[in-house]
Structure formats: C-alpha cells, structure tokens
Design an enzyme around this catalytic site. Structure first.
Site, PDB file in Angstrom:
ATOM      1  N   LYS A  31       0.844  -1.212   0.000  1.00  0.00           N
ATOM      2  CA  LYS A  31       0.000   0.000   0.000  1.00  0.00           C
ATOM      3  C   LYS A  31       0.871   1.251   0.000  1.00  0.00           C
ATOM      4  O   LYS A  31       0.458   2.318   0.437  1.00  0.00           O
ATOM      5  CB  LYS A  31      -0.939   0.010   1.219  1.00  0.00           C
ATOM      6  N   ALA A  68       2.942   6.977   1.001  1.00  0.00           N
ATOM      7  CA  ALA A  68       1.888   7.628   0.208  1.00  0.00           C
ATOM      8  C   ALA A  68       0.955   8.458   1.073  1.00  0.00           C
ATOM      9  O   ALA A  68      -0.091   8.904   0.612  1.00  0.00           O
ATOM     10  CB  ALA A  68       1.091   6.572  -0.548  1.00  0.00           C
ATOM     11  N   GLU A 118       4.379  14.889   6.547  1.00  0.00           N
ATOM     12  CA  GLU A 118       4.127  15.311   7.941  1.00  0.00           C
ATOM     13  C   GLU A 118       5.034  14.530   8.889  1.00  0.00           C
ATOM     14  O   GLU A 118       5.612  15.090   9.823  1.00  0.00           O
ATOM     15  CB  GLU A 118       2.647  15.091   8.285  1.00  0.00           C
ATOM     16  N   GLU A 138      -3.332  16.884  -0.493  1.00  0.00           N
ATOM     17  CA  GLU A 138      -4.575  17.170   0.225  1.00  0.00           C
ATOM     18  C   GLU A 138      -5.432  18.178  -0.540  1.00  0.00           C
ATOM     19  O   GLU A 138      -6.657  18.043  -0.605  1.00  0.00           O
ATOM     20  CB  GLU A 138      -4.262  17.728   1.624  1.00  0.00           C
ATOM     21  N   ARG A 141      -7.253  16.523  -3.164  1.00  0.00           N
ATOM     22  CA  ARG A 141      -8.255  15.579  -2.632  1.00  0.00           C
ATOM     23  C   ARG A 141      -9.404  16.324  -1.948  1.00  0.00           C
ATOM     24  O   ARG A 141     -10.313  15.716  -1.392  1.00  0.00           O
ATOM     25  CB  ARG A 141      -7.624  14.613  -1.623  1.00  0.00           C
ATOM     26  N   GLY A 146      -3.716  17.481   8.199  1.00  0.00           N
ATOM     27  CA  GLY A 146      -4.226  17.354   9.569  1.00  0.00           C
ATOM     28  C   GLY A 146      -3.250  16.691  10.513  1.00  0.00           C
ATOM     29  O   GLY A 146      -3.568  16.449  11.668  1.00  0.00           O
TER      30      GLY A 146
END
Ligand code: 1HE
Length: 263
Positions: A31, A68, A118, A138, A141, A146
């Site tokens: 993933k 990712a 992050e 982000e 998307r 966050g």
C-alpha cells in the site's frame, strides 16, 4: 519495548535495534506505506517507549516509496468531532517523534507525500535519496493537512512554498526539496539508509544535554519572542556548559586530545 539487538515485527512497522541505534521501517509496501490508524498508533507507541540505551532512531520505508501519506481507504464518513479526534491522534504521534527521548533521522526515497511529509517534518534531520519526491495532495483531494504539516512544513520551507504545494498539487523533486530545506542531505539511490545510520552514529556521540537542547529547547526558542528566546538560550547554554562531560570535552580540546573542526 524490550527489544535487545534484533528485530521486532509489528503489524505495520519493523523495528530493529543496532546497538545504540533503533531502525524503524514503515512496512506496508503493498500500500506504498500509506499510513492507516494502526500505523499512526504504532508510531506513537514506538516513539513513546524508546528502549534504554538507544541514543538515536532512523525511520525509513520498505518498498518503492517512503510513504503515500494518509490511507485514503480509511477516510470514511467522520463527523466533525471524529475528524478532530483523528487529526489530534496524528498530532500526538508526530509529537512523540519530534519531542520524544531520542533524535530521529528520516531516510526518504520515492513518494513522501501528504502524511508522509508530515512524518518526516517531525523528524530532526532528513536524508533524501535522488528518487525522493514530495507533494501535499490534500488540496487536490479536497481536504486540508491534519497531521501537523501546517505547523512544521512552513518551518522547513516557508509558508508561501507550502501554500503553493497545496494550491497547485506541485511535486517537488529531491534536489528541489534539498534546496528548499526539506532534506539536509541527498544521496544516490540505495545509499540513504547507510547515510542515515552514519548520521545517527555521529549524533549518538553528542552529549545527552546537547541532543536534548536541540530537540526540546531550540524549537521553543524559535517559537518565542526575542526576549524570551534569548533568556531560554542563556539558560540552556549555562546548563549545558556546566555538565561534567562538556567540561571534559573542552579540556580535552585544549590539551590537543580532541578533533579539530572538520577532522
Ligand atoms: C493507497 C494510497 C493511499 C497508494 N491510501 N491506498 N495520499 C495521496 O493522495 C497519494 C496517493 N498515492 C499515489 O499517488 C500513488 O500511490 C504513489 C505515487 C504514492 C505510488 O504510485 P505507485 O504506482 O507506485 O502505486 P499505486 O499503484 O498507485 O498504489 C499501489 C497500491 O497502494 C494500490 O492499491 P491496490 O489494492 O490497487 O494494489 C493503491 O490504491 C494503494 N495506495 N496510496 C490508500 N494514500 C493526517 S492528514 C494527511 C492527509 C494525507 O496524507 S492526504 C494524501 C494522501
């Protein structure tokens, strides 16, 4: 964590102790090391329980990419309070990385996007292989960062560059990232981990007070007003210079027994 020299396999992480260095590998390559809640909680757990005797950690990713970012398959219907709690969970975990007990070196290759950026921005030094690239998808998307990016990424590259990354979905190459201040080192492919371990070994030789000051006091200094910051600097300067090990190191230099700068 009661890990002696050897490997410990968690669900999403593999942890390996090599003497004074702890290697933490993101281990969901199928993933692309997308960070699900389990991984975030495991990161919090590992960095809250650094074994005694470990002096520095290195974090890196298994497979073709560092990470990712947020596992988008878990971005299900959350109400506002659940969303708030989810973001705060990320903050707790990233704070454990930044303000834990040992400095953390990030080794980056391939994608380092969204939550991956992050995570590395919570680390203390970043090494990028030439394959590394950075983005904050982000914006594309339809969401906002966050996991602490709004706090940490502008400190590395400035607010305008972070805003550009989110407004436009721009992808930053390893070399651009190095020029901007995301990474401090760049290596050829496959050599990042060796460089990360080399740096971690050097960092492990610092006095504990120097590493503590760099991790816990320097960020507070840069967040404070000039007057408060100057006082904090004076306090930590006086405390660290008073440590017996610091005095010994200075005496050694004056006696010609310590390395010169650059040696
Ligand atoms: C994923 C994720 C993911 C891959 N969540 N499953 N992050 C993003 O918007 C980045 C989305 N990912 C990508 O753009 C690409 O996957 C990569 C450039 C990172 C890698 O590409 P590639 O060609 O090597 O892999 P792939 O074929 O896209 O993905 C392989 C598998 O990983 C595939 O699943 P499969 O079951 O079809 O094999 C993908 O669905 C899966 N996968 N990325 C879930 N992110 C605290 S807030 C933080 C907010 C964010 O981080 S937003 C950014 C989210």
């Amino acid at each position: 964590m009661s890990i002696s020299d050897g490997q410990e396999i968690r669900v999403t992480l593999t942890i390996e102790r090599k003497g004074e260095i702890l290697l933490v590998r993101l281990n969901r390559p199928e993933k692309r090391n997308a960070m699900n809640d389990e991984m975030v909680l495991e990161i919090e757990q590992v960095f809250s329980n650094i074994p005694a005797g470990v002096k520095c950690a290195v974090i890196y990713g298994e497979g073709k990419h560092f990470s990712a970012g947020l596992d988008l398959s878990e971005l299900t219907d959350r109400d506002v309070v659940q969303g708030f709690n989810h973001s705060r969970m990320w903050h707790r975990a990233m704070d454990k990385v930044q303000f834990g007990t040992v400095p953390v070196v990030a080794v980056i290759h391939g994608a380092c996007v969204g939550g991956g950026l992050e995570l590395v921005s919570a680390c203390h030094i970043r090494v990028a292989e030439e394959s590394a690239f950075y983005a904050l998808p982000e914006g594309q998307r339809g969401i906002f960062v966050g996991g602490g990016a709004a706090v940490r990424v502008p400190k590395l590259i400035g607010m305008a560059r972070m805003a550009d990354m989110m407004f436009t979905g721009r992808v930053i190459t390893a070399q651009e990232g190095m020029n901007m201040g995301i990474s401090q080192y760049i290596t050829p492919p496959g050599q990042g981990l060796a460089k990360g371990i080399e740096l971690a070994t050097k960092i492990s030789c610092n006095t504990p007070i120097t590493n503590y000051a760099l991790m816990h006091v320097l960020p507070r200094i840069t967040d404070s007003s000039q007057e408060q910051a100057s006082m904090l600097e004076s306090l930590i300067a006086a405390i660290s210079a008073n440590e017996p090990e610091a005095k010994g190191r200075m005496t050694d230099f004056l006696a010609g027994k310590a390395k010169k700068v650059g040696e």
